[in-house]
Design a protein around this motif. Sequence first.
Motif, PDB file in Angstrom:
ATOM      1  N   ASP A 193       0.819  -1.213   0.000  1.00  0.00           N
ATOM      2  CA  ASP A 193       0.000   0.000   0.000  1.00  0.00           C
ATOM      3  C   ASP A 193       0.855   1.266   0.000  1.00  0.00           C
ATOM      4  OD1 ASP A 193       0.939  -0.553   2.478  1.00  0.00           O
ATOM      5  OD2 ASP A 193      -0.904  -0.093   3.571  1.00  0.00           O
ATOM      6  N   HIS A 194       1.950   1.283   0.734  1.00  0.00           N
ATOM      7  CA  HIS A 194       2.789   2.481   0.746  1.00  0.00           C
ATOM      8  C   HIS A 194       3.686   2.557  -0.488  1.00  0.00           C
ATOM      9  CE1 HIS A 194       6.178   5.114   1.911  1.00  0.00           C
ATOM     10  NE2 HIS A 194       5.251   5.776   2.597  1.00  0.00           N
ATOM     11  N   LYS A 195       4.230   1.419  -0.890  1.00  0.00           N
ATOM     12  CA  LYS A 195       5.142   1.416  -2.031  1.00  0.00           C
ATOM     13  C   LYS A 195       4.443   1.851  -3.311  1.00  0.00           C
ATOM     14  CE  LYS A 195       6.190  -2.494  -3.830  1.00  0.00           C
ATOM     15  NZ  LYS A 195       6.735  -3.859  -4.027  1.00  0.00           N
ATOM     16  N   ASP A 196       3.186   1.445  -3.496  1.00  0.00           N
ATOM     17  CA  ASP A 196       2.465   1.742  -4.727  1.00  0.00           C
ATOM     18  C   ASP A 196       1.513   2.928  -4.590  1.00  0.00           C
ATOM     19  OD1 ASP A 196       3.760  -0.340  -5.915  1.00  0.00           O
ATOM     20  OD2 ASP A 196       2.152  -1.790  -5.603  1.00  0.00           O
ATOM     21  N   PHE A 197       1.693   3.712  -3.555  1.00  0.00           N
ATOM     22  CA  PHE A 197       0.912   4.948  -3.413  1.00  0.00           C
ATOM     23  C   PHE A 197       1.652   6.039  -4.193  1.00  0.00           C
ATOM     24  CE2 PHE A 197      -0.244   8.884  -1.162  1.00  0.00           C
ATOM     25  CZ  PHE A 197      -1.620   8.769  -1.164  1.00  0.00           C
ATOM     26  N   ASP A 198       1.172   6.347  -5.390  1.00  0.00           N
ATOM     27  CA  ASP A 198       1.878   7.239  -6.308  1.00  0.00           C
ATOM     28  C   ASP A 198       1.229   8.620  -6.327  1.00  0.00           C
ATOM     29  OD1 ASP A 198       3.671   5.271  -7.095  1.00  0.00           O
ATOM     30  OD2 ASP A 198       2.307   4.505  -8.639  1.00  0.00           O
ATOM     31  N   CYS A 199       2.069   9.651  -6.272  1.00  0.00           N
ATOM     32  CA  CYS A 199       1.623  11.035  -6.418  1.00  0.00           C
ATOM     33  C   CYS A 199       2.348  11.667  -7.607  1.00  0.00           C
ATOM     34  CB  CYS A 199       1.904  11.833  -5.143  1.00  0.00           C
ATOM     35  SG  CYS A 199       1.015  11.253  -3.674  1.00  0.00           S
ATOM     36  N   ASN A 200       1.661  12.556  -8.290  1.00  0.00           N
ATOM     37  CA  ASN A 200       2.238  13.139  -9.503  1.00  0.00           C
ATOM     38  C   ASN A 200       3.157  14.318  -9.172  1.00  0.00           C
ATOM     39  OD1 ASN A 200       0.284  14.885  -8.663  1.00  0.00           O
ATOM     40  ND2 ASN A 200      -0.624  15.215 -10.688  1.00  0.00           N
ATOM     41  N   THR A 201       4.093  14.076  -8.273  1.00  0.00           N
ATOM     42  CA  THR A 201       5.100  15.068  -7.936  1.00  0.00           C
ATOM     43  C   THR A 201       6.340  14.353  -7.424  1.00  0.00           C
ATOM     44  OG1 THR A 201       5.605  16.992  -6.552  1.00  0.00           O
ATOM     45  CG2 THR A 201       4.252  15.286  -5.581  1.00  0.00           C
ATOM     46  N   ARG A 202       7.473  14.998  -7.569  1.00  0.00           N
ATOM     47  CA  ARG A 202       8.728  14.460  -7.047  1.00  0.00           C
ATOM     48  C   ARG A 202       9.238  15.267  -5.863  1.00  0.00           C
ATOM     49  NH1 ARG A 202      12.467  12.426 -12.150  1.00  0.00           N
ATOM     50  NH2 ARG A 202      10.943  10.938 -13.016  1.00  0.00           N
ATOM     51  N   GLN A 203       8.380  16.089  -5.312  1.00  0.00           N
ATOM     52  CA  GLN A 203       8.767  16.877  -4.152  1.00  0.00           C
ATOM     53  C   GLN A 203       9.087  15.931  -2.987  1.00  0.00           C
ATOM     54  OE1 GLN A 203       9.191  20.145  -3.770  1.00  0.00           O
ATOM     55  NE2 GLN A 203       9.730  19.909  -1.604  1.00  0.00           N
ATOM     56  N   PRO A 204      10.269  15.979  -2.401  1.00  0.00           N
ATOM     57  CA  PRO A 204      10.621  15.069  -1.291  1.00  0.00           C
ATOM     58  C   PRO A 204       9.679  15.245  -0.103  1.00  0.00           C
ATOM     59  CG  PRO A 204      12.585  16.141  -2.166  1.00  0.00           C
ATOM     60  CD  PRO A 204      11.400  16.831  -2.795  1.00  0.00           C
ATOM     61  N   GLY A 205       9.193  14.132   0.398  1.00  0.00           N
ATOM     62  CA  GLY A 205       8.320  14.138   1.571  1.00  0.00           C
ATOM     63  C   GLY A 205       6.853  14.276   1.265  1.00  0.00           C
ATOM     64  N   CYS A 206       6.487  14.725   0.074  1.00  0.00           N
ATOM     65  CA  CYS A 206       5.070  14.946  -0.237  1.00  0.00           C
ATOM     66  C   CYS A 206       4.286  13.640  -0.218  1.00  0.00           C
ATOM     67  CB  CYS A 206       4.946  15.635  -1.593  1.00  0.00           C
ATOM     68  SG  CYS A 206       3.229  15.931  -2.103  1.00  0.00           S
ATOM     69  N   THR A 207       4.838  12.598  -0.856  1.00  0.00           N
ATOM     70  CA  THR A 207       4.131  11.312  -0.911  1.00  0.00           C
ATOM     71  C   THR A 207       3.932  10.727   0.481  1.00  0.00           C
ATOM     72  OG1 THR A 207       5.036  10.868  -3.108  1.00  0.00           O
ATOM     73  CG2 THR A 207       4.196   8.984  -1.862  1.00  0.00           C
ATOM     74  N   ASN A 208       4.965  10.809   1.328  1.00  0.00           N
ATOM     75  CA  ASN A 208       4.849  10.261   2.684  1.00  0.00           C
ATOM     76  C   ASN A 208       3.804  11.007   3.509  1.00  0.00           C
ATOM     77  OD1 ASN A 208       6.842   8.343   2.233  1.00  0.00           O
ATOM     78  ND2 ASN A 208       8.491   9.692   2.920  1.00  0.00           N
ATOM     79  N   VAL A 209       3.777  12.320   3.389  1.00  0.00           N
ATOM     80  CA  VAL A 209       2.816  13.117   4.146  1.00  0.00           C
ATOM     81  C   VAL A 209       1.391  12.818   3.685  1.00  0.00           C
ATOM     82  CG1 VAL A 209       2.009  15.467   4.573  1.00  0.00           C
ATOM     83  CG2 VAL A 209       4.437  14.946   4.714  1.00  0.00           C
ATOM     84  N   CYS A 210       1.184  12.725   2.385  1.00  0.00           N
ATOM     85  CA  CYS A 210      -0.154  12.442   1.860  1.00  0.00           C
ATOM     86  C   CYS A 210      -0.612  11.038   2.239  1.00  0.00           C
ATOM     87  CB  CYS A 210      -0.162  12.619   0.347  1.00  0.00           C
ATOM     88  SG  CYS A 210       0.092  14.335  -0.189  1.00  0.00           S
TER      89      CYS A 210
END
Length: 226
Positions: free
Chosen positions: A47-64
Amino acid sequence: MNWGVFEGLLSGVNKYSTAFGRIWLSLVFIFRLLVYVVAAERVWSDDHKDFDCNTRQPGCTNVCFDHFFPVSHIRLWALQLILVTCPSLLVIMHVAYREAKAQRHRAASGDNCRCIYPNPGKKRGGLWWTYLLSLIFKAGVDVVFLYIFYHFYRNYTLPRLVKCELPPCPNVVDCFISRPTEKTIFTLFMVVTTCVCVMLSLVEAAYLIGKRCRECLLAGGGDSRR
């Protein structure tokens, strides 16, 4: 896991349960525990590995991800299964305490003494209250976890797309959940089986109370006739 010890515990729970309790145990073991071990863990393993966000901003994916999945389904289900099965083990421990007490009494007074508990597993006295409170506790735990799941995941469903604008995300970003349909199906399945288990626990509690009231009325009627 030591399946021999687990089988012994299940046999003990099944031995001292009513017919409703045996049905409840079958539902928990087959439709909740086995589904959790065999299928659900694998579905949520990525679930975390394949949670994709359309940005490469560091930390954004983890926070979301932390915002939309504050607690993992798997960890909540594991905690729920542990808490919901503990009261049944308390019943077994109470019966074991009765058996040990009766054995000590026989050793101190001889084999011809009056038995304290002719049938240690019979639900009378303190054991009746232990069994009844275990049913109420199991139903309460399931209801609390149903509320927790509903609070975290509205309608127990997972969307395909979520929009996140939490810092450090630079703007509103689209995030995509891995296999949302499959996860929603498993979530609804676990919710339905939990509701059935709650209903069985309440029916069994009503059955025990009704049976005890009937016995008291019959005993009172017999005393009045004498």
